[in-house]
Design a protein around this motif. Structure first.
Motif, PDB file in Angstrom:
ATOM      1  N   VAL A 113       0.802  -1.148   0.186  1.00  0.00           N
ATOM      2  CA  VAL A 113       0.111   0.069  -0.125  1.00  0.00           C
ATOM      3  C   VAL A 113       0.839   1.204   0.127  1.00  0.00           C
ATOM      4  O   VAL A 113       2.161   1.155   0.414  1.00  0.00           O
ATOM      5  N   PRO A 114       0.370   2.295  -0.416  1.00  0.00           N
ATOM      6  CA  PRO A 114       1.324   3.625  -0.495  1.00  0.00           C
ATOM      7  C   PRO A 114       1.985   3.763   1.077  1.00  0.00           C
ATOM      8  O   PRO A 114       1.247   3.694   2.030  1.00  0.00           O
ATOM      9  N   PHE A 115       3.228   4.352   0.663  1.00  0.00           N
ATOM     10  CA  PHE A 115       3.974   4.461   1.870  1.00  0.00           C
ATOM     11  C   PHE A 115       4.208   3.323   2.968  1.00  0.00           C
ATOM     12  O   PHE A 115       4.001   3.601   3.935  1.00  0.00           O
ATOM     13  N   GLY A 116       4.281   2.112   2.262  1.00  0.00           N
ATOM     14  CA  GLY A 116       4.237   1.083   3.113  1.00  0.00           C
ATOM     15  C   GLY A 116       5.589   0.602   3.525  1.00  0.00           C
ATOM     16  O   GLY A 116       6.599   1.248   3.469  1.00  0.00           O
ATOM     17  N   LEU A 117       5.919  -0.737   3.704  1.00  0.00           N
ATOM     18  CA  LEU A 117       7.030  -1.602   3.900  1.00  0.00           C
ATOM     19  C   LEU A 117       8.019  -1.511   2.746  1.00  0.00           C
ATOM     20  O   LEU A 117       7.281  -1.806   1.789  1.00  0.00           O
ATOM     21  N   ASN A 118       9.094  -1.724   2.954  1.00  0.00           N
ATOM     22  CA  ASN A 118      10.135  -2.012   1.830  1.00  0.00           C
ATOM     23  C   ASN A 118      10.394  -3.587   1.824  1.00  0.00           C
ATOM     24  O   ASN A 118       9.634  -3.867   2.441  1.00  0.00           O
ATOM     25  N   ASP A 332      -1.883  -4.337  13.186  1.00  0.00           N
ATOM     26  CA  ASP A 332      -0.596  -4.950  13.619  1.00  0.00           C
ATOM     27  C   ASP A 332       0.343  -4.319  12.394  1.00  0.00           C
ATOM     28  O   ASP A 332       1.739  -4.490  12.684  1.00  0.00           O
ATOM     29  N   TRP A 333       0.108  -4.250  11.084  1.00  0.00           N
ATOM     30  CA  TRP A 333       0.885  -3.798  10.234  1.00  0.00           C
ATOM     31  C   TRP A 333       1.456  -2.460  10.521  1.00  0.00           C
ATOM     32  O   TRP A 333       2.813  -2.171  10.269  1.00  0.00           O
ATOM     33  N   SER A 334       0.647  -1.575  10.847  1.00  0.00           N
ATOM     34  CA  SER A 334       1.209  -0.184  11.243  1.00  0.00           C
ATOM     35  C   SER A 334       2.050  -0.214  12.317  1.00  0.00           C
ATOM     36  O   SER A 334       3.042   0.483  12.157  1.00  0.00           O
ATOM     37  N   LYS A 335       1.950  -0.894  13.223  1.00  0.00           N
ATOM     38  CA  LYS A 335       2.967  -0.940  14.591  1.00  0.00           C
ATOM     39  C   LYS A 335       4.172  -1.418  14.023  1.00  0.00           C
ATOM     40  O   LYS A 335       5.220  -0.792  14.352  1.00  0.00           O
TER      41      LYS A 335
END
Length: 360
Positions: A113-118, A332-335
């Motif tokens: 998703v935009p501005f997510g994980l590398n 969870d992803w955001s944390k």
């Protein structure tokens, strides 16, 4: 005691000589699966991961477990693979989960998703965090179990007929953009188009769209985008490290022996690593060739990045308020993203910042 030991050993030798033990393996012999890809065969990187997987499964089972790999559109449309796996039309698919955000936005969190994980952060969340656990709980609704199927790494920001110099240039622009990112593009004034990889060139050439993004230099050069749009942006704020997946029909997977399940897991891990390695190895030379051929690189303007970031965060909050599936995974992803960003800011970013300033 020695006699009993000898009898047991002799008995085992006799069993092996009679060929009984191999029959245990043969109980899973001659399995034939079909794999439906969402990608064209011309892309040996992203499509190639399915070939790597199928080949490894065949090798590790002595040819007893064969998987035929079919390009997007061969058995079904590229975006039809989830329904095909769910319904058991095919046993397995290789795809980008975010293509299916229209079914449920949660699919996108399993990819990018935009501005997510590398790329590394995504793999870490999946394997060492709660990513696989949470996504598998979600995919049960679709009769699917997922395995990691590759990552492209951070992508380029697409090809444009005209250089984007500010946010104003995004307004009304029709752009092919993959998956969930179109929701954000729309909020900053763009007009997203969801087009399979094999159809992008024609749309850009005919002027049906004004801009298009795919992956990066190696794939983009193969698809010929530089021939129909001269301006090439970086980075893709929407894809810092998109995760590809192998989607397997749950019933088909549960029908495998424990040994074959382990082989499937090992083969997907190999394909996952192989894809990232291919992109990292092939992109530098392709980028040099594109620039030498007249491609004009430009950095995505800061006001575009800031507007997209702001709208992304607003969208995620809205989805958390109305989609419980999204909320459960996103929290969870955001944390995990927050903690990873803190760590990468120091060692990784510090090292990269220094090295990229050196003349090598």
């Amino acid at each position: 005691m020695e006699r009993r030991s000898f009898v047991r050993q002799a008995g085992l030798a006799g069993v092996l000589a009679a060929g009984v033990a191999p029959a245990i393996v043969q109980a899973q012999a001659n399995i034939r699966w079909r794999l439906a890809s969402s990608f064209p065969k011309s892309l040996d990187t992203i499509f190639g991961a399915a070939d790597v997987f199928a080949k490894k499964v065949g090798e590790m089972t002595g040819g007893k477990f064969q998987i035929s790999v079919h390009a997007g559109g061969e058995l079904m449309p590229p975006f039809g693979v989830v329904d095909a796996v769910k319904d058991g039309t095919v046993e397995i698919a290789h795809t980008a989960p975010y293509y299916f955000f229209g079914k449920d936005e949660t699919f996108a969190l399993g990819c990018a998703v935009p501005f997510g994980l590398n790329s590394r952060q995504n793999t870490a969340w999946m394997i060492e965090g709660n990513g696989l656990k949470l996504m598998r709980e979600f995919y049960r609704n679709y009769n699917i179990i997922n395995f990691l199927g590759g990552n492209t790494g951070a992508q380029m920001g697409g090809w444009y007929r005209k250089e984007v110099k500010s946010l104003a240039d995004i307004k009304g622009q029709k752009m092919r953009i993959g998956g969930f990112a179109g929701r954000v593009l729309e909020r900053i004034g763009g007009v997203p188009q969801n087009i399979p990889g094999g159809e992008i060139y024609q749309s850009l050439e005919k002027g049906t769209i004004d801009a298009a993004e795919w992956v990066g230099p190696y794939d983009d050069q193969k698809l010929g985008f530089n021939k129909v749009a001269p301006f090439y942006a970086y980075p893709a704020w929407w894809e810092g490290g998109p995760q590809l997946d192998f989607f397997i029909n749950t019933k088909a997977y549960e029908g495998l022996s424990a040994e074959y399940k382990a082989i499937v897991e090992a083969a997907t891990a190999m394909a996952h690593t192989d894809m990232q390695a291919k992109y990292d190895a092939k992109n530098p030379d392709a980028l040099r060739q594109l620039v030498a051929g007249g491609t004009k690189l430009f950095r995505m303007p800061k006001d575009v990045m800031e507007a997209a970031f702001k709208e992304s965060q607003a969208l995620y909050s809205e989805l958390s308020a109305k989609n419980p599936n999204w909320k459960k995974v996103y929290e969870d992803w955001s944390k995990f993203r927050r903690e990873q960003n803190l760590w990468f800011r120091f060692a990784e970013a510090g090292f990269d910042d220094f090295m990229q300033g050196q003349k090598l």
